[in-house]
Write an enzyme that holds these catalytic residues in place. Structure first.
Site, short mmCIF file in Angstrom:
data_model
loop_
_atom_site.label_atom_id
_atom_site.label_comp_id
_atom_site.label_asym_id
_atom_site.label_seq_id
_atom_site.Cartn_x
_atom_site.Cartn_y
_atom_site.Cartn_z
N GLY A 1 114.80 53.83 39.51
CA GLY A 1 116.05 54.11 38.84
C GLY A 1 115.80 54.89 37.56
N GLY B 1 113.57 52.53 35.21
CA GLY B 1 112.42 51.79 35.70
C GLY B 1 112.05 52.10 37.13
CB VAL C 1 111.07 48.20 41.67
CG1 VAL C 1 110.76 46.79 42.13
CG2 VAL C 1 112.23 48.19 40.67
CE LYS D 1 114.51 47.84 35.88
NZ LYS D 1 115.90 47.36 35.67
CG ASP E 1 124.17 50.36 37.32
OD1 ASP E 1 122.94 50.58 37.37
OD2 ASP E 1 125.02 51.14 37.80
#
Length: 739
Positions: free
Chosen positions: A427, A430, A432, A447, A554
């Site tokens: 994202g 971050g 993952v 993350k 979000d």
């Protein structure tokens, strides 16, 4: 003779019209042509076929279901062979009344006209068909009363009249049908009490289905006579009184659904004898008293006690250890239970009665033990003062007191050096990675924050603040955090979560986006409904059950993850906001809350674009978009949507009559594969599927309302979705038994 093959010419693509020469086959015994486009939904095609087949004097079976036939059922049906025992005209477009001349087919044993548009009353003459064994008339527009003459059908085993407009009382004469295995009168307008005579039918074994009527009064004690009953559905009526203790005599009962009535009093202790019960729904009644501990010891897979007046301590053993298997919401006087329920601790007075049972033999050791404890407390106090300063320092660091410590080196090793092969998501703030801890062998998701991105540090702090004090089965579980430096002496910050082995909702909705193909598996409607309930449950917790409300900010499919049991977990709190009460906020905090809004295009609430403050309604807008996306299978950023047409606006254009044209085709395909989608289901899957879809999509549209005040809140959404699920599952359970 019969047409070749066990199903005749059924399930092919044979077009009409049927040749008139068919009537010349004097020895024809079976004509099975179901699921062919013999009709064109116009004209009198069925009239012509019936007239032609009237000449086949040896005809014993006639199957013309799913053929697009329309129009009236011709009176010439009375002229069919006197040997005819099987007649299926279901799932066509037939209307008008069922001809009284049906009485002439004296050997008829199986009669199905399901899923048509028949109106008027069921002819009283049907009682003359003395050899009748199975009647399927569900999903039509039949009205009037159920003819008492049905009681003359001594061979009757299945009576399925659900989903019509039948009125008045259930006839007592049904008690004369001593071979009945199943009765389905659900979704009608029946009134009055349930006849005691029905509860004398020891033959009932498949089920008794009386859902969604206007039935009143108590359940007769004679219900205990139905020892072999498999399923009892009495949901959504006006039944009252106590739950009969005689239910305990049910030897093989698997499902008991009494929700949506006016039952009162405690749950009878005798129900601990229901050793075969798997599903028990007593929700939305006026039941009271304590929740019996024995319920946790039964073989239940699902227990719903929601919206009653239960009080006292929630048991913690057996089923009650698994919060996904039971529900007690809407009982304001409950306390205790497992931690995930987030119920208040039981007050001392709740336990007072137990204390009153102590005798002298118990009191003496208690006093002795208390004396020893006092001495130990004195010693502990000295130790406490020595260590207090160090503890206060460590408490300022996120997770240090409660979570294990993991170093950068350990995370580096667990993820194979944060290898691209281990990357499972990325994202703005971050990346993952999947990892396996050497010390424990535990699979984790790490993350790693992109600190070079503006706002990366703030995202880390926001997620730490949001996650450190919240616990819920539908929120991603954090293991620990790591704030350190990497091997190059650069700042390093990471959050470590439990690994979600079934990926994200985004992956399942759009499998073509996966690097590794998941195969042909896709989400059926119940799975999507469960996901919607899980996410709504998470929002309900965040908005109403935390010390202060938390706004996710979000919510989208890539932030909904699935564990091994396919339970949904809301993840990624990097943009989360803690909503302080208005009286606790300064002007600066209000300004910050209203301007520092991120989120993802297509899911962000409309008002945020005009500088409005964050709110729980903003999350509900995102939830509405996600809900519509799950059912329709289109992203809100799809090319077809623009400034003048949104996903919500698109959905509204097809509500309520054309939803099957816009829903994800995989939903319909998966339902057709379901065992209840067979030709003889009591509740037709297509009809109930459409009703269910309309109800869910309407919730999504309401959540996407332009004005925040017009949106549903998480609490109401959760309650409505559970109702929809219960009704749909009830319909499928009924259908499965008759497939």
């Amino acid at each position: 003779m019969q047409l070749t093959g066990p199903h005749g010419i059924a399930y092919n693509a044979i077009n009409g019209p049927t040749p008139k020469s068919l009537g010349n086959l004097n020895d024809l015994e079976k004509f099975s042509a179901s699921a062919n486009p013999l009709g064109t939904n116009s004209g009198n095609e069925l009239h012509n076929i019936i007239n032609t087949l009237s000449n086949c004097s040896n005809l014993r079976e006639l199957g013309l279901g799913e053929n697009n036939f329309s129009g009236l059922l011709p009176h010439s049906i009375a002229n069919l062979s006197k040997f005819l025992s099987y007649l299926d005209l279901g799932e066509n477009y037939l209307f008008g009344s069922i001809p009284a001349g049906i009485e002439n087919i004296l050997n008829l044993q199986y009669f199905a006209v399901v899923d048509n548009m028949f109106s008027g009353s069921i002819p009283e003459s049907i009682g003359k068909l003395s050899k009748m064994e199975q009647i399927y008339m569900y999903t039509n527009n039949l009205s009037g009363k159920i003819p008492s003459s049905i009681g003359n059908l001594s061979q009757l085993s299945i009576l399925a009249l659900a989903d019509n407009k039948l009125e008045e009382r259930i006839p007592d004469s049904l008690g004369n049908c001593k071979r009945l295995l199943a009765i389905d009168l659900s979704f009608n307008n029946l009134i009055g009490t349930i006849p005691e005579q029905i509860f004398e039918l020891s033959s009932l074994s498949i089920g008794l289905f009386l859902v969604d009527n206007q039935l009143t009064g108590p359940i007769p004690m004679q219900i205990g006579n139905l020892r072999n009953l498999g399923k009892l559905y009495l949901s959504n009526n006006k039944l009252s009184g106590a739950i009969p203790a005689t239910l305990s005599s049910f030897q093989v009962l698997e499902l008991l659904s009494l929700d949506g009535n006016h039952f009162e009093g405690p749950i009878p202790a005798s129900l601990n004898q229901l050793k075969g019960i798997r599903f028990l729904d007593l929700s939305r009644n006026n039941l009271s008293g304590q929740i019996p501990k024995f319920l946790g010891e039964l073989r239940l897979e699902s227990l719903n006690l929601s919206y009653n007046m239960f009080e006292g301590e929630v048991p913690i053993d057996g089923l009650f250890k698994n919060v996904s298997a039971f529900s007690v919401v809407g009982n304001s006087k409950l306390c205790g239970g497992v931690e995930e329920l987030q119920l208040p601790a039981c007050p001392a007075n709740v336990l007072q009665k137990k204390k009153g049972l102590l005798n002298n033999k118990v009191i003496i050791p208690v006093i002795t033990t208390s004396f020893i404890v006092v001495i130990l407390l004195c010693v502990a106090t000295i130790t406490f003062r020595i260590r207090r300063s160090r503890r206060e320092i460590s408490s300022a660091l996120p997770f240090q007191r409660e979570f294990p410590k993991l170093s950068y080196a350990e995370l580096h090793q667990a993820t194979n050096g944060f290898s691209s092969d281990n990357l499972i998501g990325e994202g703005k703030y971050g990346s993952v990675f999947k990892g396996i801890l050497d010390s424990t062998g535990q699979t984790i998701a790490v993350k790693v924050l992109k600190l070079q991105e503006r706002g990366g540090n703030r995202s880390f702090q926001a997620e730490c603040e949001a996650l450190k004090n919240i616990r819920h089965r539908n929120l991603v579980k954090i293991i620990t955090s790591c704030s350190s430096i990497d091997f190059k002496r650069n700042d390093f910050k990471a959050l470590v979560f439990e690994f979600m082995e079934n990926g994200s909702l985004d992956n399942w909705l759009y499998p073509e986006c996966l690097h590794e193909q998941r195969g042909t598996a896709s989400l059926n409607l119940i799975q999507r409904l469960n996901i919607a309930i899980d996410v709504a449950s998470a929002l309900d917790y965040l908005h109403y059950h935390c010390e202060v409300a938390i706004i996710h900010c979000d919510l989208k499919p890539s932030n909904v993850l699935f564990d091994g049991d396919f339970c949904a977990h809301v993840s990624d709190f990097g943009l989360a906001k803690i909503l302080l009460p208005t009286t606790c906020r300064s002007n600066n905090q209000q300004q910050s809350s209203s301007t520092a809004i991120g989120g993802t295009i297509g899911y962000v609430a409309l008002e945020y674009g005009t500088g409005e403050e964050i709110s729980t309604q903003g999350d509900m807008y995102s939830y509405g978009v996600l809900l519509l996306e799950m059912l329709i299978g289109k992203r809100p950023t799809d090319y077809m949507f623009n400034d003048t047409l949104s996903l919500s606006g698109y959905t509204k254009r097809f509500l309520p009559d054309k939803v099957l044209e816009i829903v994800d085709p995989q939903i319909i395909l998966e339902e057709e594969r379901h065992p209840s989608g067979t030709r003889q289901t009591i509740i037709p899957s297509t009809n109930k599927l459409e009703v269910c879809l309309v109800s869910i999509l309407q919730i999504g549209v309401l959540c996407c309302a332009a004005l925040p005040g017009e949106r549903m809140n998480a609490r109401d959404v959760l309650a409505e979705l559970n109702k929809i699920k219960n009704v749909f599952l009830g319909a499928r359970e009924q259908g499965r038994q008759h497939g």
